[in-house]
Design an enzyme around this catalytic site. Structure first.
Site, short mmCIF file in Angstrom:
data_model
loop_
_atom_site.label_atom_id
_atom_site.label_comp_id
_atom_site.label_asym_id
_atom_site.label_seq_id
_atom_site.Cartn_x
_atom_site.Cartn_y
_atom_site.Cartn_z
CD GLU A 98 -2.63 1.30 2.52
OE1 GLU A 98 -2.19 0.83 3.62
OE2 GLU A 98 -3.52 2.07 2.50
NE ARG A 123 4.06 -8.61 10.33
CZ ARG A 123 2.65 -7.61 9.78
NH1 ARG A 123 1.70 -7.85 10.17
NH2 ARG A 123 3.05 -6.58 9.16
CE LYS A 128 3.44 0.22 5.08
NZ LYS A 128 2.51 0.38 4.21
#
Length: 562
Positions: free
Chosen positions: A38, A264, A274
């Site tokens: 994204e 992850r 983030k």
RNA sequence: UGGGGCGUAGCCAAGCGGUUAAGGCACCGGGUUUUGAUCCCGGCAUUCGGAGGUUCGAGUCCUCCCGCCCCAGCCA
């Protein structure tokens, strides 16, 4: 086929096993993967793992990997991020070729698919408020309730959805929902929202749309439209797979990609989300997204990490489904291994201590030959100047050294790398502070180049630079950003409480050999006996160089000292 | 008393019912060395979250139990 850059065979991870099987059984002839960021932030080492996986699978099996921006939320996304993401992927060594896509490329098709859903009575326009929607959704243990708007007619839904598209309604007043099962134990299946009204300027479609599709609806259809074969994502999307499959099963789509989830990346002594990285930047704990302490791709690049080291790291840690914490030491090891092979060796002093060689002729300067890489003669030799006054590392001298200290002390003899043996005769101290100002030594001319013709041995070899010719510079020592393994683990304590106050030490008065004067920004060197350093790409200026310490050398002396 | 995952050494991680449970990191020894680096050699799980069961044979199959992670955004 080897999946390793180093050529060592490594067993296939479960995803590659799956891909291999699908190729073997003929389910697919060519694998197609995608990396779907994204564009709302910078890429970090966790993304690098996904990039290496997706592009790696494509490369190893002669398939292709698409770069697709998942840009369905214009309120958070910007084209500046698109640019940086593309640069980072390229820098990591991967190429999407012509396969650059945006979810926003599919907005028209997605809208048509929504119409199809409505006509099939599999979607409806809902007018519940956000709060009501939450109530109707039920809880983890209790089923939800059906929306009172759930049984609108196809015509009504068509008209309302068109109204949404045409901007006739307020933001938040209407949404399009899939009609699935409000009593499903999987919350994602409780009539999930697939379109919402959002009056925001989109970085690519501008103001064309005021309704935007949600991730779950968009992602699977984008995958299908691009004929992705294996849609690899992280574990938290496991619960979304039934929805992914529902959309593709309900609609007439060209194909049905297989979503596969993997764990992850977590690394000790850092944070990965983030949001948290953003806070470090916003609150000024680091200088920016590309601060060399940040584990963003841009930060790692500026720190001196090479693309190969990051790829090797991602390869070494493997792919699995277990939540794991990789020790930061593994990452550091990856860059040491790569730079050990590639980085030319130079001499540089972090904390200069002046040495006067009293029996060396004044005004004499010798050019001594130094190897650029002791194990790789192909890297050649260079000349370094030697003279009566030199600088050595302050930590290489001790007035009253313990027995196991192999370096310089009063009355002790050491080798100056590539130069001569010197013996310390005396020191000059600041009477007030007791600080050592100068060390006076004598040299043995017979040991030119560092070899004693009489065969006598010396325990220590230290590095040095000639005082007159040395290049003054700034060196920045970086350390781990946090001083605990997992800054996130304690829910009572904010992660920023664990910031390492010494993560950056700036040394403004360093001295390095003159050959470094023309070093290009970004290039890496090994400062012998110290570590790997690269020319800072932002702050280094001709005549005023700035070096970043990428990582120190392994230091078994540090252990002995303890 | 919802659903979905995961548990092999300090940290990762192979193992896909049948020789002494790969490999890497870390750690500990020893050797080489003009970087206390690199390199080399050696050591490092009688045991696979636990308990039962199936089997000639189980880390691998079955049952139960325990622990950890994820899910109630009109984020992705």
């Amino acid at each position: 086929m080897s999946n390793s850059e180093s050529g060592h065979e490594k067993p296939l991870d479960f995803i590659r096993q799956r891909v291999s099987e699908d190729l073997l059984t003929g389910k697919h002839s060519t694998p197609v993967t995608r990396f779907p960021p994204e564009p709302n932030g910078f890429l970090h080492i966790g993304h690098a793992k996904s990039i290496c996986l997706n592009f790696g699978v494509a490369r190893e099996y002669n398939g292709r990997c698409h770069l697709r921006f998942d840009d369905t939320n214009p309120s958070k996304e910007e084209s500046a991020y698109v640019q940086s993401i593309k640069e980072d992927v390229k820098w990591l060594g991967f190429d999407w070729g012509k396969n650059l896509f945006f979810a926003s490329d599919y907005f028209d098709k997605l809208y048509e698919f929504a119409l199809e859903l409505i006509r099939k009575e599999k979607a409806f326009v809902c007018c519940l408020t956000a709060d009501e929607m939450r109530e109707y959704r039920g809880t983890l243990k209790e089923p939800g309730k059906e929306s009172p708007y759930r049984n609108r007619t196809v015509e009504e839904n068509l008209k309302l959805f068109q109204g949404m598209k045409e901007g006739k309604f307020e933001e938040g007043s209407h949404v399009l929902r899939a009609k699935i099962d409000m009593s499903s134990p999987n919350l994602n299946m409780r009539d999930p929202i697939i379109y919402r009204i959002m009056r925001a300027h989109h970085h690519r479609t501008g103001d064309t749309w005021c309704i935007y599709p949600m991730y779950d609806y968009t992602h699977c259809l984008s995958d299908a439209l691009e004929a992705i074969t294996h849609s690899l994502c992280t574990l938290e999307f496991e619960d979304h797979r039934p929805l992914y499959d529902w959309v593709l099963d309900t609609l007439e789509t060209p194909c049905h990609p297989q979503q596969i989830e993997f764990a992850r990346l977590n690394l000790t002594y850092t944070v990965m989300s983030k949001r948290k990285l953003m806070r470090l930047v916003a609150d000024g704990h680091v200088t920016g997204w590309d601060d060399p302490r940040m584990l963003t791709v841009s930060g790692l690049r500026r720190r001196g990490y090479t693309p190969a080291s990051i790829r090797n790291f991602c390869h070494e840690i493997g792919i699995g489904k277990k939540e794991s914490w990789i020790d930061m030491g593994v990452l550091e090891n990856a860059i040491r291994n790569d730079l050990n092979e590639k980085a030319p060796r130079v001499l540089g002093i972090l904390d200069p201590l002046k040495v006067v060689i009293t029996n060396y002729p004044e005004d004499q300067v010798e050019e001594l030959a130094a190897k650029n890489h002791p194990q790789n003669p192909d890297m050649g030799v260079r000349k370094i100047p030697f003279s009566r006054e030199i600088y050595i590392e302050h930590t290489d001298f001790m007035e009253d050294p313990p027995k196991k200290f192999f370096r310089l002390g009063i009355g002790r003899e050491v080798r100056l790398r590539y130069a001569y043996f010197i013996t310390c005769e005396s020191i000059v101290k600041d009477e007030a502070t007791g600080e050592i100002l100068e060390v006076h030594c004598t040299y043995d001319p017979a040991t030119y180049g560092g070899n004693a013709p009489d065969g006598r041995k010396v325990k220590g070899t230290i590095h040095w630079v000639s005082a007159a010719e040395a290049l003054p510079c700034e060196i920045r020592l970086y350390d781990r950003l946090f001083n605990v393994e997992n800054p996130d683990s304690d829910k009572e304590v904010d992660f920023k409480e664990h910031l390492n106050p010494d993560s950056l030490t700036s040394l403004p008065n360093c001295m390095v050999e003159p050959s470094l004067a023309d070093a290009e920004p970004g290039t890496c060197f090994q400062f012998e006996r110290q570590g790997y350093f690269c020319v800072d790409a932002k702050d280094s200026m001709p005549g005023a160089p700035v070096f970043n310490r990428t990582v120190g050398l392994r230091d078994s002396w540090a252990k002995v000292k303890k």
